[in-house]
Design an enzyme around this catalytic site. Sequence first.
Site, mmCIF file in Angstrom:
data_model
loop_
_atom_site.group_PDB
_atom_site.id
_atom_site.type_symbol
_atom_site.label_atom_id
_atom_site.label_comp_id
_atom_site.label_asym_id
_atom_site.label_seq_id
_atom_site.Cartn_x
_atom_site.Cartn_y
_atom_site.Cartn_z
ATOM 1 C CB ALA A 115 54.982 81.665 62.711
ATOM 2 C CG LEU A 119 52.713 71.526 61.621
ATOM 3 C CD1 LEU A 119 53.069 70.208 61.358
ATOM 4 C CD2 LEU A 119 51.178 71.348 61.226
ATOM 5 C CG LEU A 283 47.840 61.324 50.502
ATOM 6 C CD1 LEU A 283 46.717 62.486 50.079
ATOM 7 C CD2 LEU A 283 47.724 60.054 50.169
ATOM 8 C CG HIS A 343 47.176 59.843 58.410
ATOM 9 N ND1 HIS A 343 47.412 61.011 57.844
ATOM 10 C CD2 HIS A 343 47.908 60.045 59.696
ATOM 11 C CE1 HIS A 343 47.840 62.012 58.580
ATOM 12 N NE2 HIS A 343 48.183 61.509 59.734
ATOM 13 N NE ARG A 478 59.802 47.543 57.587
ATOM 14 C CZ ARG A 478 60.826 46.947 57.447
ATOM 15 N NH1 ARG A 478 61.953 47.736 57.025
ATOM 16 N NH2 ARG A 478 61.073 45.499 57.282
ATOM 17 C CD GLN A 480 56.068 56.830 59.764
ATOM 18 O OE1 GLN A 480 56.490 57.909 59.305
ATOM 19 N NE2 GLN A 480 55.515 56.977 60.945
#
Length: 594
Positions: A115, A119, A283, A343, A478, A480
Amino acid sequence: MAVCFHTSSPSSSCSSAPSSSFSRSCPQRSPFSLRKRKLCPSDSLLPHHRPRAAARGFRIRSSYGHPLSALSLQNGSSGSSPEKGPVDFKLEDGRPPGSGPRSDEPTISITIVGASGDLAKKKIFPALFALFYENCLPEHFTIFGYSRSKMTDEELRNSISGTLTCRVDSRDNCGDKMEEFLRRCFYHPGQYGSDENFSELDEKLREKEGGRLSHRLFYLSIPPNIFVDVVRCASLCASSPTGWTRVIVEKPFGRDSKSSGELTRSLKQYLSEDQIFRIDHYLGKELVENLSVLRFSNLVFEPLWSRQYIRNVQLIFSEDFGTEGRGGYFDSYGIIRDIMQNHLLQILALFAMEPPVSLDAEDIRNEKVKVLRSMKNLQLDDVVVGQYKGHSKGGRAYPAYIDDPTVPKNSLTPTFAAAALFIDNARWDGVPFLMKAGKALHSRRAEIRVQFRHVPGNLYKRSFGTDLDKATNELVIRVQPDEAIYLKVNNKIPGLTMRLDSSRLNLLYSAKYTREIPDAYERLLLDAIEGERRLFIRSDELDAAWALFTPLLKELEEKKIAPELYPYGSRGPVGAHYLAAKYGVRWGDISSEN
């Protein structure tokens, strides 16, 4: 002790945990927000679980709009009419006042392991707050941060409060919602391999769950070398005593086929496959989600989706910054493992798969696996690798990759790679799937470009000259930034002469839809809570992906292939253009239209 994660058979020593569902729902949102749905974790997670009978007259639906495997909610009422005559006052579900929470009233405990990392603070906590803000979390939930750092509950709340935003709408109650969310966030320090520390966490979770039917979700935002230690401790000491337990695992899932297989086998000592949610956040991106909708719900596209009409497909990922701040991590993996093997390959599988039998997660993932297993082995001649070097532009000096103090000066790790891949089946035989990914390039983008074949006997070819690529129809998705879908078509320029032009039929999301697109982590976290596995990677899918790239990675490392240098902020190595030209293709992101 709490029920352990894995089950081998109905006769396993692990105790059977009853299933349940949540009864809160997300409000209606824009078409490209999380769809309106009732939350319902899968009742079929563990092989020996038995779904309960439906308690309300509606079906639970996932982000795809189809029913989940769990089709019931629980409210504890029998549905019978009230008795006639005087009766003692009771709560709506039949309990007397002050009797405390019902044992079958569901709650979820979400533990973010790691934590204190970036990320967690920048993505996971904000995504959970966005779900809470939109009423997509159940009424009873608790979030715990777990890491080695010494921190109090209040210090955790202070560290994440700056990353929480009310980006969904400008509502007056945002501050109140944020305060309420932070009050549900707690912290427990501990070592990642300590049974004692996880037992202490279990005690805190039980206290917050308050005797309710508890479900537990662990998000492993930690380096992969400690995945197994955490899963072992959580399994033995902190799994749910009454409901389901699930674990979200972040990439990388190993470095090659061998290490990936070892990781999977180790995790399955404590988890069943249905409890492992391997997350690839791409995804969850809206335009990747829209791929199958675009193809399977529009008659105009499905007949064209084959070698007969498509000349090539390009999957492009580029960033306009280098590895600053994470060179040490990146150097042990490289661009192929970091971007292409997961990816881009996942997007390719979704793009190229056959129509699934249904929208069920397993039907979709079965078709993706078929694509990956049909792909030809990658040849070194069909791959180009590069590494960015220092460059000066506009009076500013940009560093080379090896200028990073955490990167070895003789590093051969590629920061750029391009490859030509082929699918050996009837639909795609001979169609090159060109994939490239790189850092420190001229632009930031992620997109899919579908270039169609030239028109046979084109009556207007003289108007385009010898460069027929100028007349190529192209579908661009597209992902991003500036999400959009557009189709390049040829048309006549108004006037008395016959002059042709290539124009776009453009769907720009920001112009069409007013609400902001949710972050990918929001969708994926919500699906994990619901037990919807469609956007998560199955173990055989992972094996097939590594089987494709492992021989190439091994050859690159054994032969010590030196990457071609390219200037920081350029369009990448020249070799990538020769690779495309080898198959009669021109990269769409650097054509004259851009």
